[in-house]
Design an enzyme around this catalytic site. Structure first.
Site, PDB file in Angstrom:
ATOM      1  N   THR A   1     -24.958 -38.117 -18.047  1.00 26.41           N
ATOM      2  CA  THR A   1     -26.096 -37.188 -17.977  1.00 26.41           C
ATOM      3  C   THR A   1     -27.406 -37.919 -18.263  1.00 26.41           C
ATOM      4  O   THR A   1     -28.394 -37.754 -17.542  1.00 26.41           O
ATOM      5  CB  THR A   1     -25.902 -36.030 -18.968  1.00 26.41           C
ATOM      6  OG1 THR A   1     -24.698 -35.329 -18.649  1.00 26.41           O
ATOM      7  CG2 THR A   1     -27.085 -35.061 -18.897  1.00 26.41           C
TER       8      THR A   1
ATOM      9  N   SER B   1     -18.386 -36.552 -13.349  1.00 26.73           N
ATOM     10  CA  SER B   1     -17.201 -35.702 -13.463  1.00 26.73           C
ATOM     11  C   SER B   1     -16.476 -35.621 -12.114  1.00 26.73           C
ATOM     12  O   SER B   1     -15.239 -35.623 -12.056  1.00 26.73           O
ATOM     13  CB  SER B   1     -17.598 -34.299 -13.927  1.00 26.73           C
ATOM     14  OG  SER B   1     -17.759 -34.245 -15.325  1.00 26.73           O
TER      15      SER B   1
ATOM     16  N   LYS C   1     -18.884 -21.954 -15.246  1.00 29.58           N
ATOM     17  CA  LYS C   1     -19.241 -22.258 -16.635  1.00 29.58           C
ATOM     18  C   LYS C   1     -18.326 -21.461 -17.549  1.00 29.58           C
ATOM     19  O   LYS C   1     -17.770 -20.427 -17.154  1.00 29.58           O
ATOM     20  CB  LYS C   1     -20.706 -21.883 -16.933  1.00 29.58           C
ATOM     21  CG  LYS C   1     -21.339 -22.770 -17.975  1.00 29.58           C
ATOM     22  CD  LYS C   1     -21.595 -24.177 -17.431  1.00 29.58           C
ATOM     23  CE  LYS C   1     -22.394 -25.029 -18.402  1.00 29.58           C
ATOM     24  NZ  LYS C   1     -22.726 -26.337 -17.827  1.00 29.58           N
TER      25      LYS C   1
ATOM     26  N   LYS D   1     -16.793 -25.856 -10.634  1.00 29.09           N
ATOM     27  CA  LYS D   1     -16.875 -26.933 -11.626  1.00 29.09           C
ATOM     28  C   LYS D   1     -17.921 -26.566 -12.663  1.00 29.09           C
ATOM     29  O   LYS D   1     -19.026 -26.138 -12.311  1.00 29.09           O
ATOM     30  CB  LYS D   1     -17.286 -28.237 -10.925  1.00 29.09           C
ATOM     31  CG  LYS D   1     -17.345 -29.443 -11.841  1.00 29.09           C
ATOM     32  CD  LYS D   1     -15.972 -30.009 -12.052  1.00 29.09           C
ATOM     33  CE  LYS D   1     -15.995 -31.211 -12.984  1.00 29.09           C
ATOM     34  NZ  LYS D   1     -16.294 -30.829 -14.372  1.00 29.09           N
TER      35      LYS D   1
ATOM     36  N   LYS E   1     -26.627 -26.988  -8.541  1.00 30.29           N
ATOM     37  CA  LYS E   1     -26.602 -28.401  -8.938  1.00 30.29           C
ATOM     38  C   LYS E   1     -25.614 -29.179  -8.069  1.00 30.29           C
ATOM     39  O   LYS E   1     -25.914 -30.270  -7.578  1.00 30.29           O
ATOM     40  CB  LYS E   1     -26.233 -28.518 -10.413  1.00 30.29           C
ATOM     41  CG  LYS E   1     -26.380 -29.910 -10.990  1.00 30.29           C
ATOM     42  CD  LYS E   1     -25.924 -29.952 -12.446  1.00 30.29           C
ATOM     43  CE  LYS E   1     -26.712 -29.011 -13.318  1.00 30.29           C
ATOM     44  NZ  LYS E   1     -26.325 -29.114 -14.746  1.00 30.29           N
TER      45      LYS E   1
ATOM     46  N   ASN F   1     -26.316 -36.477 -27.642  1.00 32.59           N
ATOM     47  CA  ASN F   1     -25.799 -37.544 -26.798  1.00 32.59           C
ATOM     48  C   ASN F   1     -26.751 -37.845 -25.639  1.00 32.59           C
ATOM     49  O   ASN F   1     -27.145 -38.997 -25.417  1.00 32.59           O
ATOM     50  CB  ASN F   1     -24.417 -37.174 -26.256  1.00 32.59           C
ATOM     51  CG  ASN F   1     -23.831 -38.286 -25.404  1.00 32.59           C
ATOM     52  OD1 ASN F   1     -23.802 -39.440 -25.805  1.00 32.59           O
ATOM     53  ND2 ASN F   1     -23.377 -37.939 -24.219  1.00 32.59           N
TER      54      ASN F   1
END
Length: 427
Positions: free
Chosen positions: A188, A356, A104, A68, A92, A219
């Protein structure tokens, strides 16, 4: 694999390995990415010319589940950077106890130079190039730097077209109408706020006595600034790519966000309706913001902002990493020697990948949650894992970054051992 990446990973792992016992097989496996893909993406530009773009996707480790990770559009994207970010994503997900490995992706470009039509062609072309490398049970994409819900929607749509089936779970961070999750756009920032509130709540210093500087007002940074201000924290400085502003008395964050949205620039203002009046403030650089005398510093922009060159100038007591990799290992050592407490990115900014995960679950089940339920589930997981990392740091008398890596290593090590190691086969 690039030497500098090996050194970075080796440094993070070696610190944690002093405090946890795991199989040699696990250590060896985690030193290298499982698979790396480099692609060339042809895009027909609006003027009729053909331009080639370099794209990357890395699946670092899938021991705990499908990989992911986000896809970023930035001129400085390289395979080495993507590998580093995939490594951090692996830890993470383990720290947050998600059934994912780390991945990634990215494309080297300045997205501001492309029209919306060109960006769509590029995004769909990227999926054309990597479609056999990804999938809902293999590798799941998400937004990252300079990518958004619309781009994720294009990518999901293109993958579905290639597979001849509706496949919303291949991408998270999509528009709600295409299977996105409530609260994903603020996840986040909300996760970071929960981590900050959980740790700072252990000390006698009250929010209204706590000054905060935030590097990065995109953001994540803007939403986090709003949440902190609403909770009573004194946000005295923020910055974007053009520079920053500082007001000792504190900034009015809602007015600042309103002004920036309308004018594409930042000034300390107080707004009543559509009328915004400038208030006293200083214009500062991003480097000056990092060196302010504040209680909490939040790097929420690019990586490698605090290094061996400037770490000795940092005056904040606490650093919460919202950006990925904003502090180099050398910078880390200097900060530790000066007593600066650093709470790492693999915990602080994990709210995004956590929601997510919730989106992926909803896509797979076809059952969608209300925003309040998403927020409650995020709060439960962020607070629990932050408490666990903090308790581990106190128990072993280690810094929070090392504690987070220890927790991730324990979970990754257990999963690797469960598949069989040398000790099992030779016993």
């Amino acid at each position: 694999m690039p030497t500098s990446l090996q050194n970075d990973i080796g440094d993070r792992l070696s610190q944690a390995l002093q405090h946890v016992s795991i199989s040699e097989d696990a250590i060896e496996q985690l030193r290298y990415p499982k698979a790396s893909l480099t692609v060339s993406i042809p895009v027909r530009m609006d003027d009729g010319s053909l331009r080639m773009f370099q794209g990357y996707r890395v699946r670092y480790d899938d021991t705990r589940g499908p990989t992911k990770g986000g896809v970023r559009y930035h001129p400085r994207v390289t395979l080495e950077e993507v590998q580093s970010l995939a490594f951090w994503m692996t830890f993470k997900c383990a720290v947050m106890d998600l059934p994912f490995g780390g991945a990634k992706g990215g494309i080297a470009l300045d997205p501001k130079e492309l029209s919306k039509l060109e960006l769509e062609r590029l995004s769909r072309g990227y999926i054309d190039a990597i479609a056999d490398f990804i999938g809902p049970d293999v590798d799941i994409l998400a937004p990252d730097m300079y990518t958004n819900a619309t781009i994720m929607g294009w990518m999901m749509d293109r993958y579905s077209t290639i597979r001849r089936q509706h496949a919303p779970a291949v991408v998270t961070g999509k528009p709600l109408t295409l299977g996105g999750s409530q609260r994903r756009d603020t996840a986040t920032a909300m996760g970071a706020y929960l981590a900050i509130a959980t740790i700072m709540g252990k000390f006698s210093q009250k929010p209204n006595q706590t000054t905060v500087a935030i590097q990065g007002f995109g953001n994540a940074g803007a939403v986090l600034a709003t949440e902190l201000a609403q909770a009573g924290y004194k946000v005295v400085a923020v910055s974007d790519s053009q520079g920053g502003i500082y007001a000792k008395q504190g900034l009015n964050i809602p007015s600042l966000r309103q002004y920036k949205e309308a004018n594409r620039s930042m000034k300390a203002v107080y707004c009543q309706g559509s009328v915004c009046n400038v208030v006293e403030h200083e214009v500062i650089s991003n480097e000056e913001l990092l060196q302010l005398d504040v209680d909490i510093l939040i790097p929420a922009a690019l990586g490698n902002q605090i290094t061996g060159e400037n770490a000795h100038k940092i005056r904040a007591k606490w650093i919460f990493e919202v950006a990925n990799g904003p502090i180099t290992p050398h910078g880390d050592r200097i900060l530790a020697s000066r007593g600066v407490q650093v709470v790492p990115d693999i915990l602080v900014n994990a709210g995004g990948v956590t929601v997510s995960y919730f989106e992926w679950l909803q896509n797979r089940s076809g059952l969608y949650w209300r925003g309040e339920e998403v927020s409650q589930r995020l709060q439960e997981r962020m607070v629990h894992e932050t408490e666990c990392v903090w308790s581990l740091a106190q128990e072993k008398d280690i810094d929070c970054r090392t504690a987070a890596y220890v927790r991730g290593l324990q979970r990754l090590g257990e999963a690797i051992v469960a598949k069989g190691t040398r000790d099992y086969y030779l016993s």
